[in-house]
Design a protein around this motif. Structure first.
Motif, mmCIF file in Angstrom:
data_model
loop_
_atom_site.group_PDB
_atom_site.id
_atom_site.type_symbol
_atom_site.label_atom_id
_atom_site.label_comp_id
_atom_site.label_asym_id
_atom_site.label_seq_id
_atom_site.Cartn_x
_atom_site.Cartn_y
_atom_site.Cartn_z
ATOM 1 N N VAL A 1 0.945 -1.375 -0.213
ATOM 2 C CA VAL A 1 0.336 -0.414 0.178
ATOM 3 C C VAL A 1 0.654 1.148 0.204
ATOM 4 N N GLY A 2 0.946 2.156 -0.438
ATOM 5 C CA GLY A 2 0.953 3.255 -1.168
ATOM 6 C C GLY A 2 1.315 4.142 -2.051
ATOM 7 N N ASN A 3 1.419 5.048 -2.236
ATOM 8 C CA ASN A 3 1.953 5.666 -3.608
ATOM 9 C C ASN A 3 3.341 6.773 -3.184
ATOM 10 N N PRO A 4 3.933 6.451 -4.028
ATOM 11 C CA PRO A 4 5.942 7.356 -4.054
ATOM 12 C C PRO A 4 5.502 8.463 -4.609
ATOM 13 N N ASP A 5 6.621 9.393 -4.086
ATOM 14 C CA ASP A 5 6.732 10.886 -4.680
ATOM 15 C C ASP A 5 7.158 10.958 -6.314
ATOM 16 N N GLN A 6 7.682 12.026 -6.633
ATOM 17 C CA GLN A 6 7.701 12.183 -7.982
ATOM 18 C C GLN A 6 9.225 11.525 -8.782
ATOM 19 N N TYR A 7 10.159 10.945 -7.214
ATOM 20 C CA TYR A 7 11.413 10.225 -7.104
ATOM 21 C C TYR A 7 11.358 8.523 -7.496
ATOM 22 N N GLY A 8 10.012 8.656 -6.942
ATOM 23 C CA GLY A 8 10.149 6.937 -6.473
ATOM 24 C C GLY A 8 10.327 6.182 -5.823
ATOM 25 N N ASN A 9 10.056 7.174 -4.257
ATOM 26 C CA ASN A 9 9.991 7.144 -2.665
ATOM 27 C C ASN A 9 9.108 6.638 -2.528
ATOM 28 N N GLU B 1 -2.806 23.670 -1.612
ATOM 29 C CA GLU B 1 -1.537 23.660 -2.208
ATOM 30 C C GLU B 1 -0.685 23.346 -1.380
ATOM 31 N N PHE B 2 -0.549 23.328 0.096
ATOM 32 C CA PHE B 2 0.530 23.033 0.581
ATOM 33 C C PHE B 2 0.145 21.765 0.996
ATOM 34 N N CYS B 3 -0.858 20.634 0.714
ATOM 35 C CA CYS B 3 -1.219 19.513 1.386
ATOM 36 C C CYS B 3 -0.556 18.666 0.456
ATOM 37 N N PHE B 4 -1.088 18.961 -0.997
ATOM 38 C CA PHE B 4 -1.092 18.695 -2.557
ATOM 39 C C PHE B 4 1.188 18.551 -3.195
ATOM 40 N N ASN C 1 8.566 19.111 3.522
ATOM 41 C CA ASN C 1 9.332 20.459 5.105
ATOM 42 C C ASN C 1 7.952 21.474 4.853
ATOM 43 N N TRP C 2 7.406 21.863 5.784
ATOM 44 C CA TRP C 2 6.424 22.829 5.627
ATOM 45 C C TRP C 2 7.191 24.012 5.346
ATOM 46 N N ASP C 3 8.725 24.577 5.331
ATOM 47 C CA ASP C 3 9.114 25.588 5.463
ATOM 48 C C ASP C 3 9.608 26.456 3.473
ATOM 49 N N ILE C 4 9.250 25.125 3.324
ATOM 50 C CA ILE C 4 9.813 24.598 1.589
ATOM 51 C C ILE C 4 8.611 24.736 1.147
ATOM 52 N N THR C 5 7.318 24.050 1.075
ATOM 53 C CA THR C 5 5.917 24.105 0.384
ATOM 54 C C THR C 5 5.938 25.864 0.564
ATOM 55 N N TRP D 1 11.025 18.644 -3.224
ATOM 56 C CA TRP D 1 12.208 17.713 -3.142
ATOM 57 C C TRP D 1 11.772 15.828 -2.739
ATOM 58 N N GLY D 2 10.365 16.161 -3.185
ATOM 59 C CA GLY D 2 9.688 15.078 -2.816
ATOM 60 C C GLY D 2 9.613 14.445 -1.316
ATOM 61 N N GLY D 3 9.270 13.398 -0.811
ATOM 62 C CA GLY D 3 8.924 13.085 0.416
ATOM 63 C C GLY D 3 7.448 13.001 0.384
ATOM 64 N N TRP D 4 6.691 13.462 -0.900
ATOM 65 C CA TRP D 4 5.498 13.656 0.604
ATOM 66 C C TRP D 4 4.399 13.486 -1.281
ATOM 67 N N GLY D 5 4.270 11.772 -1.183
ATOM 68 C CA GLY D 5 3.694 11.944 -2.862
ATOM 69 C C GLY D 5 2.615 10.983 -2.260
ATOM 70 N N ASP D 6 2.528 10.430 -0.729
ATOM 71 C CA ASP D 6 1.239 9.478 -0.466
ATOM 72 C C ASP D 6 0.411 10.139 -0.090
ATOM 73 N N ASN D 7 -1.227 9.830 -1.172
ATOM 74 C CA ASN D 7 -2.269 10.048 -0.841
ATOM 75 C C ASN D 7 -2.840 9.730 0.303
ATOM 76 N N ARG D 8 -2.574 9.123 1.185
ATOM 77 C CA ARG D 8 -3.591 9.099 2.768
ATOM 78 C C ARG D 8 -2.645 10.147 3.253
ATOM 79 N N ASP D 9 -0.999 10.787 3.165
ATOM 80 C CA ASP D 9 -0.803 11.975 4.015
ATOM 81 C C ASP D 9 -1.595 13.392 2.928
ATOM 82 N N HIS D 10 -1.798 13.147 2.232
ATOM 83 C CA HIS D 10 -2.289 14.005 1.026
ATOM 84 C C HIS D 10 -3.914 14.572 1.326
ATOM 85 N N ARG D 11 -4.536 13.846 1.728
ATOM 86 C CA ARG D 11 -6.461 13.385 2.921
ATOM 87 C C ARG D 11 -5.907 13.497 4.820
#
Length: 421
Positions: free
Chosen positions: A188-196, A307-310, A315-319, A401-411
């Motif tokens: 279960v899970g969705n990778p980020d834009q770099y495949g992680n 915009e923030f969540c997707f 990193n919150w600050d870079i977002t 920089w990635g690390g935030w690609g999972d749809n569960r985290d977005h929701r």
């Protein structure tokens, strides 16, 4: 004749009185019966209203599809509703106080440094300090409980991955790891834009900040009605003794000196700088060390929840710099003094720093020079403002920089934005 009529008059009056009494008793009996059929034993209308309110909150949270809470997270939620500590020592807050929020993870060596620096801040006893924990760590909690220099409230992120050891937002046995292919691994899970795939310890940084912001501005009884500025600092920010007084000056000067400034900062945006040292205020892009803004700005930020969540960056600050602030349509300036009132001293990030005595800090301590000028307010109302335009930053097209690609985290992130609305 008179003696005969008088008794008859009394008779008639008595009968009318008796009829009224009987009628009244009948109505009262019917009302009691009616109430008895509509109320449960031992409850009152107020209790029923409270019960309905609790049911409505639970129903609303179910509609949001927040993760099912465990016993630990429920206890943390209850802790969050406790009143502040030290009210007996500081029964009244200053009328113009600026609430301070300290955002912490699990770096006790760092936390001791920032707490010690805060204890020496002029005016700290006038305000409320809120410490927001990413989950619960005993050593961190003990350090905070020892604070006696101001009114104090602790809040704990109940949906931290550190609270869920075998399910989302933590790690479950079915989760994809690193660069697993979900189809092949049946995970279960969705990778980020770099495949992680997601790392709970990493995504918790962004989740905690967003949960904290929504909770402080819209959830807590102590702050949800507060329209003024709130200062946000972190566990690796050394705060100078004059920080609070300087911030009060910046907040009061901002409407006239820099009406387009969204915030006030205690330090330069570039964490390696200590300020110019001249007799001028500075307007530049908003930094992440000691930043303060009001509810009007929060409403703008909250309105950019998607915009923030997707945005694919943990990193919150870079977002904020790369996608939220640019979406406002105009430069997001902050006002600061020419000499720093806060310093970022962290050598390592994320949740490192625990365990070893000297972890992440040279010789187990920090050596930050505090001069006499840093002990008193050193901002002057008559100074003009130097505006830094066209500062370097994240350019259009930067995807994170990635690390935030999972749809569960977005929701979950979007749900945090709706928790109190």
């Amino acid at each position: 004749m008179a003696s005969y009529k008088k008794p008859r008059f009394k008779d008639a009056a008595f009968k009318r009185f008796l009829s009224v009494v009987l009628g009244t008793l009948l109505l009262v009996s019917l009302l009691v019966v009616s109430l008895g059929t509509n109320a449960t034993p031992g409850s009152s209308g107020l209790d029923e209203g409270l019960s309905e309110s609790v049911v409505n909150i639970q129903s609303f949270r179910e509609k949001l599809n927040l993760p099912k809470e465990n016993d630990f997270s429920i206890r943390l939620e209850k802790q969050n509703r406790l009143p502040p500590r030290n009210i007996d020592l500081y029964p009244r807050l200053a009328k113009d106080h600026i609430t301070i929020v300290l955002y912490v993870h699990n770096r006790p060596q760092y936390l001791r440094v920032v707490v010690n620096s805060l204890s020496k801040v002029v005016g700290i006893s006038e305000t409320l300090l809120i410490v927001s924990h990413d989950g619960y760590f005993e050593e961190m909690n003990k350090i905070v409980e020892g604070i006696k220099f101001c009114r104090l409230k602790q809040i704990f992120a109940p949906y931290s991955p550190h609270v869920f050891t075998d399910s989302f937002p933590g790690v479950s046995s079915k989760d994809c790891q690193e660069k697993d292919e979900a189809g092949k691994k049946h995970c279960v899970g969705n990778p980020d834009q770099y495949g992680n795939h997601r790392s709970p310890n990493i995504v918790s940084l962004k989740h905690h900040w967003w949960w904290m912001m929504n909770t402080v501005w819209d959830g807590l009884k102590e702050t949800r009605g507060h329209d003024g500025h709130i200062l946000f600092i972190e566990e690796d920010h050394f705060i100078y003794p004059n920080a609070y007084r300087n911030l009060q000056l910046l907040v009061s000067l901002k409407p006239n000196k820099c009406p387009d400034c969204y915030a006030a900062n205690l330090a330069p945006c570039d964490v390696n700088l200590r300020g110019e040292g001249w007799n001028r205020l500075v307007a530049e892009r908003m930094g992440n060390v000691g930043y303060a803004f009001n509810r009007t700005v929060w409403r703008k930020i909250h309105g950019k929840a998607k915009e923030f969540c997707f945005f694919d960056d943990y990193n919150w600050d870079i977002t904020m710099w790369a996608t939220v602030y640019p979406s406002f349509g105009s430069p997001v300036y902050t006002l600061r003094g020419p000499r720093t009132s806060a310093v970022h001293f962290g050598k390592c990030g994320l949740h490192q720093g625990q365990g070893k005595i000297n972890a992440c800090i040279d010789n187990g301590s920090v050596n930050i020079q505090v001069d006499d000028i840093d002990k008193v307010a050193n901002i002057r109302p008559e100074w003009d403002v130097k505006v830094y335009q066209n500062q370097p930053g994240y350019k259009a097209g930067f995807k994170g920089w990635g690390g935030w690609g999972d749809n569960r985290d977005h929701r979950l992130c979007l749900n945090f934005a709706q928790m109190y609305h």
